[in-house]
Enzyme design. Structure first.
Site, PDB file in Angstrom:
ATOM      1  N   LYS A 171       0.884  -1.177   0.000  1.00 26.80           N
ATOM      2  CA  LYS A 171       0.000   0.000   0.000  1.00 26.80           C
ATOM      3  C   LYS A 171       0.920   1.226   0.000  1.00 26.80           C
ATOM      4  O   LYS A 171       1.429   1.633   1.048  1.00 26.80           O
ATOM      5  CB  LYS A 171      -0.859  -0.031   1.255  1.00 26.80           C
ATOM      6  CG  LYS A 171      -2.214   0.664   1.174  1.00 26.80           C
ATOM      7  CD  LYS A 171      -2.228   2.043   0.582  1.00 26.80           C
ATOM      8  CE  LYS A 171      -2.121   3.127   1.632  1.00 26.80           C
ATOM      9  NZ  LYS A 171      -1.912   4.466   1.057  1.00 26.80           N
ATOM     10  N   GLU A 246       9.015   1.450  11.209  1.00 23.99           N
ATOM     11  CA  GLU A 246      10.110   2.415  11.010  1.00 23.99           C
ATOM     12  C   GLU A 246       9.457   3.783  11.044  1.00 23.99           C
ATOM     13  O   GLU A 246       8.774   4.180  10.102  1.00 23.99           O
ATOM     14  CB  GLU A 246      10.809   2.137   9.679  1.00 23.99           C
ATOM     15  CG  GLU A 246      12.230   2.620   9.677  1.00 23.99           C
ATOM     16  CD  GLU A 246      12.339   4.057   9.237  1.00 23.99           C
ATOM     17  OE1 GLU A 246      12.253   4.951  10.120  1.00 23.99           O
ATOM     18  OE2 GLU A 246      12.500   4.297   8.045  1.00 23.99           O
ATOM     19  N   CYS A 280      13.552  10.386   7.391  1.00 19.91           N
ATOM     20  CA  CYS A 280      13.439   9.977   8.794  1.00 19.91           C
ATOM     21  C   CYS A 280      14.775  10.121   9.519  1.00 19.91           C
ATOM     22  O   CYS A 280      14.809  10.404  10.706  1.00 19.91           O
ATOM     23  CB  CYS A 280      12.890   8.567   8.901  1.00 19.91           C
ATOM     24  SG  CYS A 280      13.713   7.428   7.798  1.00 19.91           S
ATOM     25  N   GLU A 379      10.006  15.865  15.632  1.00 20.18           N
ATOM     26  CA  GLU A 379      10.411  15.718  14.233  1.00 20.18           C
ATOM     27  C   GLU A 379       9.662  16.744  13.384  1.00 20.18           C
ATOM     28  O   GLU A 379       8.435  16.806  13.412  1.00 20.18           O
ATOM     29  CB  GLU A 379      10.067  14.302  13.748  1.00 20.18           C
ATOM     30  CG  GLU A 379      10.556  14.040  12.348  1.00 20.18           C
ATOM     31  CD  GLU A 379      10.194  12.640  11.853  1.00 20.18           C
ATOM     32  OE1 GLU A 379       9.036  12.210  12.049  1.00 20.18           O
ATOM     33  OE2 GLU A 379      11.072  11.988  11.257  1.00 20.18           O
TER      34      GLU A 379
HETATM   35  P1  NAD Z   1       1.518   8.632   7.484  1.00 18.83           P
HETATM   36  O1  NAD Z   1       2.040   7.832   8.594  1.00 18.83           O
HETATM   37  O2  NAD Z   1       0.145   9.165   7.592  1.00 18.83           O
HETATM   38  O3  NAD Z   1       1.560   7.758   6.114  1.00 18.83           O
HETATM   39  C1  NAD Z   1       2.473   6.712   5.849  1.00 18.83           C
HETATM   40  C2  NAD Z   1       1.728   5.585   5.147  1.00 18.83           C
HETATM   41  O4  NAD Z   1       0.701   5.074   6.016  1.00 18.83           O
HETATM   42  C3  NAD Z   1       0.987   5.995   3.862  1.00 18.83           C
HETATM   43  O5  NAD Z   1       1.032   4.946   2.923  1.00 18.83           O
HETATM   44  C4  NAD Z   1      -0.438   6.182   4.336  1.00 18.83           C
HETATM   45  O6  NAD Z   1      -1.377   6.013   3.300  1.00 18.83           O
HETATM   46  C5  NAD Z   1      -0.559   5.073   5.354  1.00 18.83           C
HETATM   47  N1  NAD Z   1      -1.612   5.274   6.352  1.00 18.83           N
HETATM   48  C6  NAD Z   1      -2.150   6.448   6.795  1.00 18.83           C
HETATM   49  N2  NAD Z   1      -3.130   6.205   7.699  1.00 18.83           N
HETATM   50  C7  NAD Z   1      -3.188   4.864   7.857  1.00 18.83           C
HETATM   51  C8  NAD Z   1      -3.976   4.007   8.692  1.00 18.83           C
HETATM   52  N3  NAD Z   1      -4.904   4.475   9.521  1.00 18.83           N
HETATM   53  N4  NAD Z   1      -3.751   2.677   8.627  1.00 18.83           N
HETATM   54  C9  NAD Z   1      -2.795   2.176   7.803  1.00 18.83           C
HETATM   55  N5  NAD Z   1      -2.045   2.925   6.971  1.00 18.83           N
HETATM   56  C10 NAD Z   1      -2.229   4.264   7.010  1.00 18.83           C
HETATM   57  O7  NAD Z   1       2.517   9.758   7.204  1.00 18.83           O
HETATM   58  P2  NAD Z   1       2.157  11.176   6.565  1.00 18.83           P
HETATM   59  O8  NAD Z   1       0.891  11.764   7.052  1.00 18.83           O
HETATM   60  O9  NAD Z   1       2.238  10.987   5.119  1.00 18.83           O
HETATM   61  O10 NAD Z   1       3.317  12.027   7.193  1.00 18.83           O
HETATM   62  C11 NAD Z   1       3.175  12.553   8.507  1.00 18.83           C
HETATM   63  C12 NAD Z   1       4.451  12.432   9.252  1.00 18.83           C
HETATM   64  O11 NAD Z   1       4.954  11.082   9.184  1.00 18.83           O
HETATM   65  C13 NAD Z   1       5.594  13.231   8.689  1.00 18.83           C
HETATM   66  O12 NAD Z   1       5.549  14.540   9.017  1.00 18.83           O
HETATM   67  C14 NAD Z   1       6.768  12.496   9.288  1.00 18.83           C
HETATM   68  O13 NAD Z   1       6.987  12.909  10.600  1.00 18.83           O
HETATM   69  C15 NAD Z   1       6.343  11.089   9.298  1.00 18.83           C
HETATM   70  N6  NAD Z   1       6.919  10.324   8.191  1.00 18.83           N
HETATM   71  C16 NAD Z   1       7.995   9.585   8.471  1.00 18.83           C
HETATM   72  C17 NAD Z   1       8.581   8.843   7.482  1.00 18.83           C
HETATM   73  C18 NAD Z   1       9.768   8.014   7.750  1.00 18.83           C
HETATM   74  O14 NAD Z   1      10.473   7.640   6.826  1.00 18.83           O
HETATM   75  N7  NAD Z   1      10.033   7.673   8.988  1.00 18.83           N
HETATM   76  C19 NAD Z   1       8.054   8.859   6.190  1.00 18.83           C
HETATM   77  C20 NAD Z   1       6.921   9.636   5.929  1.00 18.83           C
HETATM   78  C21 NAD Z   1       6.350  10.347   6.957  1.00 18.83           C
END
Ligand code: NAD
Length: 477
Positions: A171, A246, A280, A379
């Protein structure tokens, strides 16, 4: 129009609904993706289950590995197309996107050539017994991927899972998923049987939530925010499913007074600006020993001030942030920094030629006089670096470890004792000494401690994470 890949076929969502994909470059809709939901996830998991227990199971480790190496070669043959997709989708500079595609190819090569090197064990036991410990796939593995490095993340996550004989349901993030779809198509061309590498696009709270809660997955790996990571782990726990998380980071550079400035300064600036700080492992805290603080920070200011932000084609240090909400969030932190009394020491420049409607923010270097500000504790996920002075080695270690996160750190010193002592005291998954980031780090075990998550990816250890052991005990008298 991009389509999902389920059971070896390109497909739209069962509901027929689509989601707009907004370009970070100008804030305009540039394509649409299927809005996959629970029913689509269910189809993908069923296809993966049939593949995992049927045709895919018949492949030897060597055969699986060869397909992954072929996929790696196909990625390299199509590298320019994939790089353009990645740059357009994420907004990152085209040279960074090109690098990401090389790293993705390297993941499939690394795990493809490792697939047949995973051996079991023979364990000495009681007289009359023979004991073998063999490695088996977990079955159906779920992979929830973020938008910051879609190509690298899909390689990092899917390649070891396939090498071990699992069938995957991916996903990708709704903000950036085009390279993930394309690599699944190339997987079919490389010879992966139908159902082995599925991609379901859609919203996190719909497709992502349905995947992590699906009763027939055997493993889930998630990269993204802490909040969602916890939701994913809870959903997986309902069915006692193993989970690798992660999550974020707040990595610190610890700079001692004998630092090699030529090595350190460019690496520190690059370490926060890469991918516009949306990494990250971004080195977002700069701890400098007090007696060299002024002279060292002047060098960082010089380098930082040269930063330019632009579109992917301009190929500058930073691109735009991924979306409006990330843009607002980083701007809120910039305001908060000023309100908390942090002083701005240097800023980069946004190229005047960028579209006004894109999500560009000005890279900013702050200095703080204590570690209390949210800018040092949370972060930000943007091009924001905060510097702070420390006095002793002990204090440096305490400050570096003070946040809830524990993903990466760097020690800058020419003293072997300091290097080793500080590296060992860092509460995180990776520590660099006199460096920061090195290629894709495909070969290097990676992951967090504390709120940065648990489990390990990259390196050979990922092959263990994505498989299980079976112990066969044979009494032969
Ligand atoms: P997020 O955690 O919302 O999204 C990451 C993934 O999870 C996406 O594929 C998203 O569609 C999916 N997702 C979202 N809600 C979900 C749920 N309820 N159940 C299962 N999957 C779900 O991240 P974001 O909103 O895109 O970014 C927000 C913050 O996340 C950023 O500001 C950053 O701090 C962090 N982030 C960290 C990394 C990393 O590499 N550690 C990467 C992206 C974002």
């Amino acid at each position: 129009m991009p389509q999902m890949i389920i059971n070896g076929r390109k497909t739209d969502a069962i509901s027929g609904q689509m989601l707009d994909v907004i370009s970070p470059v100008d804030g305009a809709v540039f394509t649409q993706i299927p809005r996959g939901g629970e029913a689509d996830v269910d189809l993908a998991v069923k296809a993966a289950r049939i593949a995992a227990e049927g045709p895919w199971k018949e492949f030897t480790a060597l055969e699986r590995g060869r397909i992954l190496v072929k996929l790696s070669n196909l990625i390299l043959e199509n590298a320019e197309e994939l790089s353009q997709l990645e740059a357009r989708d994420t907004g990152k500079a085209i040279s960074s996107a090109r690098n990401d595609i090389q790293v993705m190819a390297r993941y499939f090569e690394f795990y493809g050539t490792a697939a047949d090197k995973v051996h079991g064990e023979v364990v000495p036991f009681l007289n009359g017994y023979g004991v073998q410990v063999i490695r088996e796939p977990l079955g159906v593995t779920a992979h929830i991927i973020p938008w910051n490095y879609p190509a690298q993340m899909v390689g990092r996550s899917v390649a070891p899972a396939l090498a071990m004989g699992n069938a995957c349901v991916v996903k990708p993030a709704e903000d950036a998923c085009l390279s993930v779809i394309r690599v699944a198509e190339l997987g079919l061309e490389a010879g992966l049987p139908s159902g082995v590498f599925n991609v379901v696009t859609g919203l996190g709270e719909e497709a992502g939530a349905a995947l992590s809660a699906h009763e027939d997955i055997n493993f889930v790996t998630f990269t993204g925010s802490n909040e969602v990571g916890v939701l994913v782990q809870k959903a997986a726990a309902e069915h006692a499913v193993k989970c690798v998380l992660e999550l974020g980071g707040k990595s610190a550079h610890v700079v001692f007074n004998d630092v090699n400035t030529k090595l350190a300064v460019p690496a520190i600036v690059k370490g926060i600006l890469a991918n516009a700080g949306q990494t990250c492992t971004a080195g977002s805290r700069l701890l400098i020993q007090r007696d060299i603080f002024n002279e060292f920070i002047d060098l960082v200011v010089d380098e930082f001030s040269k930063t330019r932000v632009g579109t992917p084609e301009m190929d500058l240090h930073c691109g735009p942030l991924i979306n409006k909400s990330q843009f607002d969030r980083v701007n809120r932190y910039l305001e908060k920094g000023k309100k908390d009394g942090l002083k701005i020491l240097a800023q980069g420049q946004i190229d005047p030629g960028v579209p006004e409607t894109g999500y560009y923010v000005t890279p900013t270097l702050f200095v703080a006089d204590n570690h209390d500000s949210d800018l040092l504790m949370q972060e930000i996920f943007g091009p924001v670096l905060v510097a702070l002075a420390f006095d002793t080695e002990e204090q440096a270690v305490q400050l570096a470890n003070i946040t809830d996160y524990g993903l990466m750190a760097a020690v800058w010193s020419e003293n072997g004792g300091i290097q080793q002592r500080v590296a060992k005291e860092m509460k995180c998954g990776q520590v660099y000494i006199n460096g920061f980031g090195a290629g894709g780090g495909v070969e290097l075990p990676f992951g967090g401690v504390k709120r940065s998550g648990h489990g390990r990816e990259k390196g050979l250890v990922a092959l263990e994470e994505m498989s299980t052991t079976k112990t066969i005990i044979h009494y032969h008298g």
